[in-house]
Write an enzyme that holds these catalytic residues in place. Structure first.
Site, PDB file in Angstrom:
ATOM      1  N   SER A 133       0.892  -1.239  -0.089  1.00 49.55           N
ATOM      2  CA  SER A 133      -0.031  -0.030   0.065  1.00 49.55           C
ATOM      3  C   SER A 133       0.786   1.286   0.077  1.00 49.55           C
ATOM      4  CB  SER A 133      -0.796   0.106   1.312  1.00 49.55           C
ATOM      5  OG  SER A 133      -1.665   1.278   1.544  1.00 49.55           O
TER       6      SER A 133
ATOM      7  N   TYR B 150      -1.155  -1.370  10.447  1.00 49.79           N
ATOM      8  CA  TYR B 150      -1.323  -1.409   9.031  1.00 49.79           C
ATOM      9  C   TYR B 150      -0.292  -0.706   8.095  1.00 49.79           C
ATOM     10  CZ  TYR B 150      -3.437  -1.389   4.360  1.00 49.79           C
ATOM     11  OH  TYR B 150      -3.996  -1.510   3.040  1.00 49.79           O
TER      12      TYR B 150
END
Length: 252
Positions: free
Chosen positions: A135, A145
């Site tokens: 990401s 994350y």
């Protein structure tokens, strides 16, 4: 017929990879938790493209599910797409520890184990490779994350160097905001994200496959997000952390 294994294959970026690879003539090994959705997807790809499709119902956050996927990857595939993942809302201290550990298992341990199972055969045959979906968040410090996706990028770059010249390739894919079920499942409020920043999953995958075939080490398939990731790499860590914390407080 070459074979591609895709995790998180029934929705979002994973489903877009499966659609594109089936259209390109790949046999598929589809891995996800929802057996009914897996069966529907398999029937669709068989009917539309005449390809062989295996399904593997497995939760990669569990040892049993991860071991089953690892065993299948070790039996040989030509392309592995490590796409399974999930997000969280809220700060680290406000989330359940089991959720944090589950994220690390899916984003890091599963990527490591499936890659370790599949890659030796690719190197031996001198072809194929691995796409690890990370990401743009990897370039900005924002909880578990971001940290897990930063690991995916570093791990992929390291492996790419290790297998360089073998005929196999490893690439990290770093999307930005993509219109999928991902954010809804993670209970994220995305109302503050401008329409101009949203990407289409099928277009993202088409660009990612082009980058993979060109041997790109880290694919960021959009000029806006390339600039954003470059900024994240250049900013001093303290300033980067402050900006990330501010963005998180607006969109959590």
């Amino acid at each position: 017929m070459p074979t591609a294994m895709v995790t998180g294959a029934t929705a979002g970026i994973g489903a877009a990879f499966a659609r594109r690879l089936a259209a390109d003539g790949f046999g598929l090994v589809l891995v996800a938790r929802d057996t009914e959705r897996l069966q529907r997807a398999a029937e669709e790809y068989r009917a539309a493209h005449g390809v062989v499709v295996e399904i593997l119902s497995a939760d990669l956050a569990t040892e049993g599910g991860l071991a089953a996927a690892e065993q299948r990857a070790g039996q040989g595939v030509d392309l592995l797409v490590n796409n399974a993942g999930f997000g969280q809302r809220g700060a680290f201290l406000g989330t359940d520890l089991s959720e944090e550990l589950g994220m690390l298992r899916v984003h890091c341990e599963a990527v490591l184990r499936l890659t370790r199972a599949a890659l030796p055969g690719m190197v031996e045959h001198g072809r194929g490779g691995v796409v690890n979906v990370a990401s743009v968040a990897a370039f900005f410090p924002r909880g578990t994350y971001s940290a897990s996706k930063a690991w995916v990028v570093t791990f992929s770059e390291s492996l790419r160097q290790e297998v360089s010249g073998s005929g196999a390739h490893v690439m990290a894919l770093c999307p930005g905001w993509v219109r999928t079920e991902f954010h809804e499942r993670s209970r994220m409020d995305t109302s503050g994200i401008p329409d101009s920043l949203w990407l289409d999953a099928d277009e993202l995958v088409a660009a990612a496959i082009r980058d993979f075939r060109r041997g790109v080490p880290v694919s960021i398939p959009d000029a806006r997000y390339k600039a954003l990731a470059g900024l994240g790499r250049l900013l001093p860590r303290r300033l980067n952390a402050r900006l990330s914390a501010g963005a998180g407080s607006r969109h959590s």
